[in-house]
Design an enzyme around this catalytic site. Structure first.
Site, mmCIF file in Angstrom:
data_model
loop_
_atom_site.group_PDB
_atom_site.id
_atom_site.type_symbol
_atom_site.label_atom_id
_atom_site.label_comp_id
_atom_site.label_asym_id
_atom_site.label_seq_id
_atom_site.Cartn_x
_atom_site.Cartn_y
_atom_site.Cartn_z
ATOM 1 N N GLU A 13 18.471 -59.480 -9.243
ATOM 2 C CA GLU A 13 18.811 -58.275 -9.766
ATOM 3 C C GLU A 13 19.575 -57.438 -8.818
ATOM 4 O O GLU A 13 18.846 -56.590 -7.890
ATOM 5 C CB GLU A 13 17.764 -58.073 -8.834
ATOM 6 C CG GLU A 13 16.105 -58.928 -9.199
ATOM 7 C CD GLU A 13 14.528 -59.304 -8.028
ATOM 8 O OE1 GLU A 13 14.651 -58.414 -7.852
ATOM 9 O OE2 GLU A 13 13.733 -59.804 -9.657
ATOM 10 N N ARG A 58 15.817 -73.921 -8.732
ATOM 11 C CA ARG A 58 16.232 -72.560 -8.214
ATOM 12 C C ARG A 58 16.349 -71.941 -6.881
ATOM 13 O O ARG A 58 15.603 -71.238 -6.752
ATOM 14 C CB ARG A 58 15.741 -70.850 -9.603
ATOM 15 C CG ARG A 58 16.307 -70.149 -9.428
ATOM 16 C CD ARG A 58 16.342 -68.605 -10.192
ATOM 17 N NE ARG A 58 17.174 -66.734 -9.148
ATOM 18 C CZ ARG A 58 16.827 -66.447 -9.051
ATOM 19 N NH1 ARG A 58 15.415 -66.237 -9.140
ATOM 20 N NH2 ARG A 58 17.369 -65.194 -8.906
ATOM 21 N N GLU A 76 12.142 -65.713 -12.414
ATOM 22 C CA GLU A 76 10.597 -65.264 -11.009
ATOM 23 C C GLU A 76 10.024 -64.666 -12.004
ATOM 24 O O GLU A 76 9.534 -63.774 -12.634
ATOM 25 C CB GLU A 76 11.320 -64.712 -9.721
ATOM 26 C CG GLU A 76 11.624 -65.253 -9.280
ATOM 27 C CD GLU A 76 12.425 -63.702 -8.175
ATOM 28 O OE1 GLU A 76 12.064 -62.855 -7.371
ATOM 29 O OE2 GLU A 76 14.644 -64.091 -7.778
ATOM 30 N N ASN A 135 13.291 -61.422 -14.737
ATOM 31 C CA ASN A 135 11.849 -61.298 -13.046
ATOM 32 C C ASN A 135 10.962 -60.803 -13.307
ATOM 33 O O ASN A 135 11.348 -59.468 -13.900
ATOM 34 C CB ASN A 135 13.139 -61.136 -11.229
ATOM 35 C CG ASN A 135 13.594 -61.953 -10.915
ATOM 36 O OD1 ASN A 135 13.952 -63.697 -11.923
ATOM 37 N ND2 ASN A 135 14.782 -62.176 -10.273
ATOM 38 N N HIS A 138 22.405 -63.982 -4.365
ATOM 39 C CA HIS A 138 20.698 -63.470 -3.904
ATOM 40 C C HIS A 138 21.047 -62.366 -2.670
ATOM 41 O O HIS A 138 19.656 -62.576 -1.725
ATOM 42 C CB HIS A 138 19.610 -63.951 -3.371
ATOM 43 C CG HIS A 138 18.937 -64.407 -3.847
ATOM 44 N ND1 HIS A 138 18.067 -64.462 -5.397
ATOM 45 C CD2 HIS A 138 17.441 -63.142 -3.263
ATOM 46 C CE1 HIS A 138 16.739 -64.139 -5.444
ATOM 47 N NE2 HIS A 138 16.266 -63.207 -4.112
ATOM 48 N N TYR A 176 7.118 -58.863 -12.571
ATOM 49 C CA TYR A 176 5.791 -59.045 -11.677
ATOM 50 C C TYR A 176 5.080 -58.096 -12.169
ATOM 51 O O TYR A 176 3.746 -58.438 -11.775
ATOM 52 C CB TYR A 176 6.103 -58.765 -10.215
ATOM 53 C CG TYR A 176 7.420 -60.168 -9.747
ATOM 54 C CD1 TYR A 176 8.695 -60.309 -9.849
ATOM 55 C CD2 TYR A 176 6.479 -61.294 -9.072
ATOM 56 C CE1 TYR A 176 9.571 -60.882 -9.270
ATOM 57 C CE2 TYR A 176 7.223 -61.944 -7.775
ATOM 58 C CZ TYR A 176 9.206 -61.660 -8.578
ATOM 59 O OH TYR A 176 9.602 -63.106 -7.821
HETATM 60 O O1 LIG Z 1 8.876 -59.747 -4.064
HETATM 61 C C1 LIG Z 1 9.066 -60.873 -4.054
HETATM 62 C C2 LIG Z 1 10.401 -61.291 -4.518
HETATM 63 C C3 LIG Z 1 11.248 -61.224 -3.396
HETATM 64 O O2 LIG Z 1 10.699 -62.244 -2.616
HETATM 65 C C4 LIG Z 1 12.674 -62.062 -4.130
HETATM 66 O O3 LIG Z 1 13.550 -61.987 -3.885
HETATM 67 C C5 LIG Z 1 13.519 -60.766 -5.253
HETATM 68 O O4 LIG Z 1 14.125 -61.930 -6.225
HETATM 69 C C6 LIG Z 1 12.013 -60.348 -5.815
HETATM 70 N N1 LIG Z 1 12.582 -59.182 -7.126
HETATM 71 C C7 LIG Z 1 10.948 -58.759 -6.963
HETATM 72 C C8 LIG Z 1 10.915 -57.900 -8.927
HETATM 73 N N2 LIG Z 1 11.653 -56.171 -7.919
HETATM 74 C C9 LIG Z 1 11.457 -55.940 -6.362
HETATM 75 C C10 LIG Z 1 10.278 -54.664 -6.951
HETATM 76 C C11 LIG Z 1 10.775 -54.175 -4.643
HETATM 77 C C12 LIG Z 1 10.839 -54.787 -4.175
HETATM 78 C C13 LIG Z 1 11.078 -55.909 -4.196
HETATM 79 C C14 LIG Z 1 11.495 -56.153 -4.985
HETATM 80 C C15 LIG Z 1 9.887 -59.912 -6.142
HETATM 81 N N3 LIG Z 1 10.981 -59.842 -5.951
#
Ligand SMILES: OC[C@@H]1[C@@H](O)[C@H](O)[C@@H](O)c2nc(CNc3ccccc3)cn21
Length: 448
Positions: free
Chosen positions: A166, A77, A353, A294, A121, A296
């Site tokens: 996102e 991706r 993700e 996504n 993105h 985390y």
């Molecule tokens: O932060 C890690 C990754 C980022 O590098 C990706 O480009 C992005 O798609 C991504 N989304 C999240 C989850 N959402 C989020 C929440 C707070 C700050 C930044 C991202 C994490 N991540």
């Protein structure tokens, strides 16, 4: 030890994004994006870091593809930079920009890897931001025009398409919290942006269907599992608001064509209303072939008057933390996808993700023994298996990220890669987590 086995057709992949890895910010006609502007605005990004060079994947994409092939992934991706295709957002197509992605896509296919493309993105052409960006409904047509060029250029080669990455980050993180580009802090503006991005998603899906493009199309939302700290009604209501801010505000329109009324009312009380025009909700809820999620982290919340936007404070309950200070809450993955499946039905789900940031140390012999990241992946793979065993239509998993890369406002100090990027030499060194995932893919499972 128990054996965890995945379905034969489960799609293992990794993910990246254009502004985070490509560099070559002015090469071959690329126009400026809002992230070029934001990262060069003093105080916005740690250490004044920017994506001018990043991982230099614009020139080193063949190395990246070789790493992907060695890893054994079925899919990769990545995102296309709109400012490479339309330097001013609209107008003449920049063929040199398209040529770069033709080389990447053909290289992936030659390596037996399915390209999975994100159209947006976060790197909006600055020229469109100068005309209001996503607050201006004209940007919707500009996005559909850009999407149509990509659909036609790669029809039959790219078979998995993601419209947005996102929309919560594009809207609330970037236009209410002000932490990402363009860095506004206005709730009504953020609500407008969220709505217009979702309309743009729906219009792009309509165009995809009209053109009869091969493959599947969906979108990616970042879902956060947030639950009440206690059974008190106040805590339950506060946690529900906070979760809906991240989840339902985007999933309800996408799947049901409505906004969650309790949050519409809450926002109205804060002076923000959704700028819905006739037909918007039908457009947004166009049928999609899959939903990208996504994931985390997650946490617990309780009622606290005047705390944040939702009278809700997060409660620390002793989770291990990553280097982003995010809770390691693997059960949250099981809970949030079970909830999504229950609420929104049987649309296939891809985890587009999942990954973790830890302080990585490169050894003398260019190894990174990232034990904690391996553990993070293992815990989340187990939850993926639980979901599949529970009948949730989880079809694939993309680890974030293939490479250490430009981590937005955190710059280069925060590393999410399974491959270490030496930013001086731009050499790539697989970490132990890379070899762990390589083994999981090879055996399509592991000993838990
Ligand atoms: O932060 C890690 C990754 C980022 O590098 C990706 O480009 C992005 O798609 C991504 N989304 C999240 C989850 N959402 C989020 C929440 C707070 C700050 C930044 C991202 C994490 N991540």
């Amino acid at each position: 030890m128990a054996r965890i086995d995945f379905p034969k057709d489960f799609v293992w992949g990794t993910a990246t994004a254009s502004y985070q890895i490509e560099g070559a910010w002015q090469e071959d006609g690329r126009g400026p994006s809002i992230w070029d502007t934001f990262s060069k605005t003093p105080g916005k990004v740690f250490n004044g870091d920017n994506g001018d060079v990043a991982c230099d994947s614009y020139h080193r994409y063949e190395e990246d593809i070789a790493l992907l092939k060695k890893l054994g992934v079925k899919a990769y991706r990545f995102s296309i930079a709109w400012p490479r295709i339309f330097p001013q957002g609209t107008g003449e197509v920049n063929e040199k920009g398209l040529d770069y992605y033709r080389k990447v896509v053909d290289g992936l296919i030659a390596a037996g890897i399915e390209p999975c493309v994100t159209l947006y993105h976060w790197d909006l052409p600055q020229a469109l931001q100068d005309k209001g960006g996503w607050d201006n409904r004209d940007t919707i047509d500009a996005f559909v025009n850009y999407s149509e060029v990509i659909f036609k250029a790669f029809n039959g080669k790219i078979k998995q398409w993601i419209t947005f990455n996102e929309t919560w980050c594009v809207s609330f993180l970037s236009n209410y919290l002000g932490l990402h580009a363009p860095g506004n802090t206005d709730l009504q503006l953020a609500v407008n942006v969220a709505h217009h991005c979702m309309v743009a998603h729906g219009e792009a899906v309509k165009k995809f269907r009209e053109l009869g493009i091969e493959g599947e199309i969906g979108t990616t939302h970042n879902l956060y599992w947030f639950e009440p700290y206690s059974t008190s009604p106040e805590d339950a209501a506060a946690a529900r608001r906070n979760r809906a801010f991240n989840n339902e505000w985007f999933m309800e329109p996408t799947f049901k064509g409505t906004y969650p009324q309790f949050l519409v009312d809450w926002f109205k009380g804060k002076g923000a209303e959704v700028p819905i025009l006739p037909g918007d909700m039908e457009t947004i809820s166009q049928k999609i072939d899959f939903i990208g999620v996504n994931f985390y982290s997650g946490g617990f919340g309780r009622y606290k008057k005047d705390e944040g936007l939702f009278d809700c404070e997060e409660v620390q309950v002793g989770f291990d933390k990553t280097y982003m200070d995010w809770n390691v809450y693997a059960d949250g993955l099981y809970k949030v996808l079970s909830w999504a499946h229950e609420e929104y039905g049987d649309t296939p789900i891809y985890i587009t993700e999942n990954g973790a940031c830890y302080e990585d140390v490169l050894t003398e012999d260019n190894r990174v023994h990232d034990v904690l990241r391996k553990e993070y992946f293992k815990k989340h793979f187990i939850q993926c298996h639980r979901l599949i065993e529970s009948g949730v239509p989880l079809k694939g998993y993309f680890a974030w990220s293939l490479l250490d890369n430009f981590e937005w406002a955190e710059g280069y100090r925060k590393r999410f890669g399974i491959v270490y990027t030496n930013y001086e030499t731009l050499e790539r060194y697989p970490k132990d987590s890379y070899y762990f995932i390589q083994d999981v893919i090879k055996n399509n499972g592991f000993e838990a």
